[in-house]
Design an enzyme around this catalytic site. Sequence first.
Site, PDB file in Angstrom:
ATOM      1  N   THR A  18      -8.849  -2.899  29.942  1.00 25.42           N
ATOM      2  CA  THR A  18     -10.107  -3.615  29.751  1.00 25.42           C
ATOM      3  C   THR A  18     -10.472  -3.620  28.270  1.00 25.42           C
ATOM      4  O   THR A  18      -9.905  -2.866  27.476  1.00 25.42           O
ATOM      5  CB  THR A  18     -11.240  -3.023  30.613  1.00 25.42           C
ATOM      6  OG1 THR A  18     -12.262  -3.994  30.777  1.00 25.42           O
ATOM      7  CG2 THR A  18     -11.836  -1.774  29.990  1.00 25.42           C
ATOM      8  N   CYS A  44     -20.118  -1.894  26.075  1.00 26.47           N
ATOM      9  CA  CYS A  44     -19.897  -1.441  27.446  1.00 26.47           C
ATOM     10  C   CYS A  44     -19.172  -0.105  27.440  1.00 26.47           C
ATOM     11  O   CYS A  44     -18.564   0.294  26.454  1.00 26.47           O
ATOM     12  CB  CYS A  44     -19.025  -2.421  28.208  1.00 26.47           C
ATOM     13  SG  CYS A  44     -19.880  -3.917  28.659  1.00 26.47           S
ATOM     14  N   HIS A  98     -16.442  -0.394  34.644  1.00 28.05           N
ATOM     15  CA  HIS A  98     -16.729  -1.061  33.367  1.00 28.05           C
ATOM     16  C   HIS A  98     -18.156  -1.585  33.458  1.00 28.05           C
ATOM     17  O   HIS A  98     -18.419  -2.591  34.094  1.00 28.05           O
ATOM     18  CB  HIS A  98     -15.737  -2.220  33.173  1.00 28.05           C
ATOM     19  CG  HIS A  98     -15.965  -2.993  31.889  1.00 28.05           C
ATOM     20  ND1 HIS A  98     -14.957  -3.697  31.285  1.00 28.05           N
ATOM     21  CD2 HIS A  98     -17.055  -3.174  31.129  1.00 28.05           C
ATOM     22  CE1 HIS A  98     -15.435  -4.279  30.185  1.00 28.05           C
ATOM     23  NE2 HIS A  98     -16.724  -3.978  30.084  1.00 28.05           N
TER      24      HIS A  98
END
Lengths: 173, 417
Positions: free
Chosen positions: A29, A34, A51
């Site tokens: 990812t 985040c 996430h």
Amino acid sequence: MNGLAIDTPRRFLTPCTIFASKEEHLISTLLGSCVAVCLWDPVKQQGGMNHYMLPLWNGDGLPTPKFGNVAIDQLIQRMQNLGSSKERLIAKVFGGANVLDTGPGHFQIGERNAMLAQELLGKHGIPIKAQDVGGPFGRKIIFNTQTGVVMVGKLSKSAEELPNGRPRGVPAP
Amino acid sequence: MIAPPRGESEKILLIEDMEILRQTLRSFLGDLGYSVIEAASGEDGLELAQKDHPDLILLDIGLPALDGFQVCERLKAVPNLREIPVLFLSGNLSTADKLRAFQLGAVDYVTKPFQFDEMEARIRTHLTLQRQKRMLQEKQTVLLSALFDAKVLNSKLIDMNERLRDSEAMKSGFIAHMRNEINNPLNAILALAEELLRSVLSPERLRQIAGIIHGEASHLDFQLRNVFCAAELEAGEATPFITNAEIGSILRNVADSLSHVAQMKDIQIRLIDPPDPLVFPTDAAKTHLILENLLANAIEFSPQGKSVELCARIQDDELVLDVKDEGIGISAEDQALIFKRFRQLDTGLTRAHMGPGLGLSVTKALLELMGGEIAVDSEPGQGSRFSCRIPRGQNPETSGMEAFDGNLFLFDDTEEM
């Protein structure tokens, strides 16, 4: 390169989602402000990742894993569903970069995201064995669910220009 | 009796101008195990009291300059000295003097010539009382702070309880709504199926029934898709599946699927078709559900005979979807609420509409998942316009290391912070 066999299934984790598996997977990812929490069970050699974009669900909209408190609890639940006991789990935490210029509402969102992971994992008694949080740059991470190894690449781009198609004014994942 | 704290004797301040009396009392009190500090005048006494904080004060009334009454008055005026018990010493006290002493806050008096046994008893009593008083005060402080903590905790619990009750009420409201949403179309379908079974029908009637069944079943399907989509979103299992979608056909499909509902209310769906075949990389099914929810919402809150407008365009490399109605509109305060779960605004017209209140929150979450956002432009009575922006979707890249540019860190399980 540990766990980068050509035939290992790969999975890109979109913001607001969770993935956990008994089978070996490479979950990757991209993270700006985040945070992704990787949970790994060293006995069963299985793992999962979330996430999330914001720390807390405040009752607005659906309680999705866009919010850290939802995402972390759900990831733990997923691991338990796969037969991992909470006491065995270890955590690795990544992301939470400082995203500038996203308006006062998103001030220090990265830091708050990372702090929430530390706080909530602490509450669950899950030790954080490794973490790489904060700083001005985005990260790409790849988590091997079988070996528990996480590879982190610092992106030389700042967190807000991550190539994830996020429109202006929306916090980077 | 409460014993004095071991290891430190209690301190008595003696304020007496006569040296001989001071000597006598010093040795008497010292024998009893008290530590004694002395002052020959009222002023010195006050100073010593301030400095040493005695546990008890023996105060002569007949002092030069400041007399005992004045000293006592001043002692009682100082907050941290006020609590120290004062015993007056005097040759002969009139009843008025005694009264005055007590009024000034003295706890007792001892008359000269001193009866040492009596004096000892009085001093012990007052020191004990003082100790007990102090302990009570300490306990009270502890209790007060515990009480404060309890109050804080209690208000938190009340808060949480309220939120739980809210959430519970929302859930039962949701279930009641869902029962309606599922029962109504199901009952219609069942009744029509019975009619089909029971009688031989004309081709026109058959066609009509098929149309209604189709409409009701699509509505049911739509509601259920929302529920399942919400469950998927909440579980973090909804992932965008990006294809090159033809947006015009999504618009037409959405308009088709709701034409039955629109017809029943005599509402015209105006489709602003994109000029050329508009192809945009996005999740077609999710885009469809977003539009379907917005259109259903627009139809639901439009009065009979009005029209709703559906429009798609590309702006700044983003897909912009607009749904406009001529309905009742939404006030600024309510605009903050409409995306909450199971929420329907309790205003006039809307009461009659019992949607599951899930559609808009699903829409918002879907847009967030795709990195997009939604904006509302509305005023009560002026209709509403919901505008969504969806960025270009990228297929989950399956590349391994390519995106890394240089610095690479490995976090294996032996890593310690």
